[in-house]
Scaffold this motif. Structure first.
Motif, PDB file in Angstrom:
ATOM      1  N   ARG A  25      -7.367  30.765  46.083  1.00 45.42           N
ATOM      2  CA  ARG A  25      -7.188  29.328  45.929  1.00 45.42           C
ATOM      3  C   ARG A  25      -5.692  28.979  46.023  1.00 45.42           C
ATOM      4  O   ARG A  25      -5.300  28.056  46.732  1.00 45.42           O
ATOM      5  N   LEU A  26      -4.881  29.756  45.321  1.00 42.42           N
ATOM      6  CA  LEU A  26      -3.435  29.518  45.313  1.00 42.42           C
ATOM      7  C   LEU A  26      -2.860  29.701  46.727  1.00 42.42           C
ATOM      8  O   LEU A  26      -2.034  28.907  47.172  1.00 42.42           O
ATOM      9  N   HIS A  27      -3.357  30.730  47.418  1.00 44.50           N
ATOM     10  CA  HIS A  27      -2.906  30.998  48.782  1.00 44.50           C
ATOM     11  C   HIS A  27      -3.198  29.803  49.697  1.00 44.50           C
ATOM     12  O   HIS A  27      -2.343  29.327  50.441  1.00 44.50           O
ATOM     13  N   ARG A  28      -4.421  29.286  49.585  1.00 52.06           N
ATOM     14  CA  ARG A  28      -4.832  28.152  50.424  1.00 52.06           C
ATOM     15  C   ARG A  28      -4.015  26.895  50.086  1.00 52.06           C
ATOM     16  O   ARG A  28      -3.531  26.190  50.963  1.00 52.06           O
ATOM     17  N   ASP A  29      -3.850  26.646  48.780  1.00 50.94           N
ATOM     18  CA  ASP A  29      -3.064  25.479  48.341  1.00 50.94           C
ATOM     19  C   ASP A  29      -1.617  25.571  48.817  1.00 50.94           C
ATOM     20  O   ASP A  29      -1.005  24.570  49.188  1.00 50.94           O
ATOM     21  N   LEU A  30      -1.100  26.781  48.791  1.00 53.04           N
ATOM     22  CA  LEU A  30       0.286  26.999  49.196  1.00 53.04           C
ATOM     23  C   LEU A  30       0.450  26.712  50.692  1.00 53.04           C
ATOM     24  O   LEU A  30       1.397  26.047  51.110  1.00 53.04           O
ATOM     25  N   ALA A  33       0.353  23.006  51.171  1.00 49.80           N
ATOM     26  CA  ALA A  33       1.582  22.400  50.655  1.00 49.80           C
ATOM     27  C   ALA A  33       2.737  22.595  51.637  1.00 49.80           C
ATOM     28  O   ALA A  33       3.565  21.706  51.812  1.00 49.80           O
ATOM     29  N   ILE A  34       2.778  23.748  52.291  1.00 49.56           N
ATOM     30  CA  ILE A  34       3.848  24.006  53.266  1.00 49.56           C
ATOM     31  C   ILE A  34       3.683  23.072  54.470  1.00 49.56           C
ATOM     32  O   ILE A  34       4.640  22.450  54.927  1.00 49.56           O
TER      33      ILE A  34
END
Ligand code: C2E
Ligand code: CA
Ligand code: CA
Ligand code: CA
Length: 279
Positions: A25-30, A33-34
């Motif tokens: 989830r964090l990977h996808r959000d990151l 965000a980029i």
């Protein structure tokens, strides 16, 4: 009879899955965000320990959330490094920091103020870092000496190509600072082989300076070596007046920490400049 540890496995497996999901989830959000440039840079002053005048600002990335909260870099920089997302994110950081440096330099009396950018090992490992830096400077209309690049020992140590990338950036006229000094495999031999300008003593040394005579003497020793090598020394994480004066006694000229200022959003950094002036 039950197998030993049976119960803990029952809890361990779902916990691991949960962690994996969280990670994904964090990977996808990151990534999102980029793409959306959803980050901001904060600026923490590095000051002269005696005059408290500003020497430069360190850019520190923040990830603001919908709910008004802000994610600190320790929560996402390691993942960005692991996944390679630090490369596009780092490129954005360089451009934004150069842009902000140009604004900070427009403040009366602050035309020489510098901005430091943290650069990860992974960014040194891919070609094009020097070109990214040049591009960022050009688009902001800045001379190379407006930027400082901070990197940890591990970013260059033990890398065959690390030294070459450093030399290339140094040749552009950008100052290099060694970050978190004292936490890695601090080998003194590479300090004079690589073109560093500044050495930043890690916060863990500064924390113990009030309670450990040995720490103070170590700092004194580091400053002595730095002087011999022509390096400036910045103490990180200065929180108390006592730390400030002990560091000063140990010969350390510059410092950074909550005693002077937290990292500030750009508008507050501009105000800080207006109110405090340069070193
Ligand atoms: P760092 O480069 O060593 O940055 C200094 C950290 O110490 C910052 O945390 C700063 O807010 C914190 N700090 C400063 N003064 C004090 C003090 O007096 N006491 C305490 N307890 N802490 C203090 P921050 O902003 O959370 O950044 C953490 C780390 O994340 C940085 O450590 C750096 O390794 C990484 N980082 C931050 N921004 C960037 C970036 O733009 N690019 C890359 N590659 N890494 C970044
Ligand atoms: Ca740093
Ligand atoms: Ca540091
Ligand atoms: Ca650090």
């Amino acid at each position: 009879a039950r197998l030993p540890g049976h119960n803990s496995w029952e809890r361990f497996v779902p916990a691991m899955l949960e962690e994996r999901l969280e990670h994904a989830r964090l990977h996808r959000d990151l990534e999102t965000a980029i793409e959306q440039n959803a980050f901001v840079l904060y600026y923490q002053p590095v000051v002269d320990l005696t005059t408290r005048g500003i020497v430069y600002f360190e850019a520190l990335v923040r990830w603001p959330q919908q709910d008004g909260g802000v994610v600190a870099p320790d929560r996402f920089i390691p993942l960005a490094e692991e996944t390679g997302l630090i490369v596009p994110l780092g490129r954005w950081i360089l451009r934004q920091a150069a842009h902000d440096a140009a604004l900070l330099r427009r403040e009366p009396g602050s035309q020489d103020v510098r901005v430091a950018v943290n650069v990860s090992a992974r960014q040194f490992a891919v070609p094009g870092l020097a070109a990214d830096v040049t591009g960022a400077l050009e688009s902001a209309g800045l001379p190379a000496d407006a930027l400082v690049i901070e990197l940890t020992e591990s970013a260059v140590l033990g890398r065959e190509d690390g030294g070459a990338a450093l030399e290339e950036i140094h040749a552009l006229g950008i100052r290099l600072a060694i970050d978190d000094f004292g936490t890695g495999y601090s080998s003194l031999s590479y300090l004079h082989q690589l073109p560093f300008h500044t050495l930043k003593i890690d916060r863990s040394f500064v924390e113990e300076v009030e309670t450990s005579r040995l720490r103070t003497e170590l700092i004194h020793g580091i400053v002595g070596i730095a002087d011999t090598l022509g390096l400036h020394v910045v103490a990180e994480g200065v929180e108390t007046e006592r730390q400030r004066s002990l560091l000063q006694e140990a010969g350390c000229q510059y410092g950074q920490g909550f005693l002077f200022s937290h990292a500030l959003p750009l508008d507050q950094a501009l105000r800080y400049l207006r109110e405090s002036g340069s070193a």
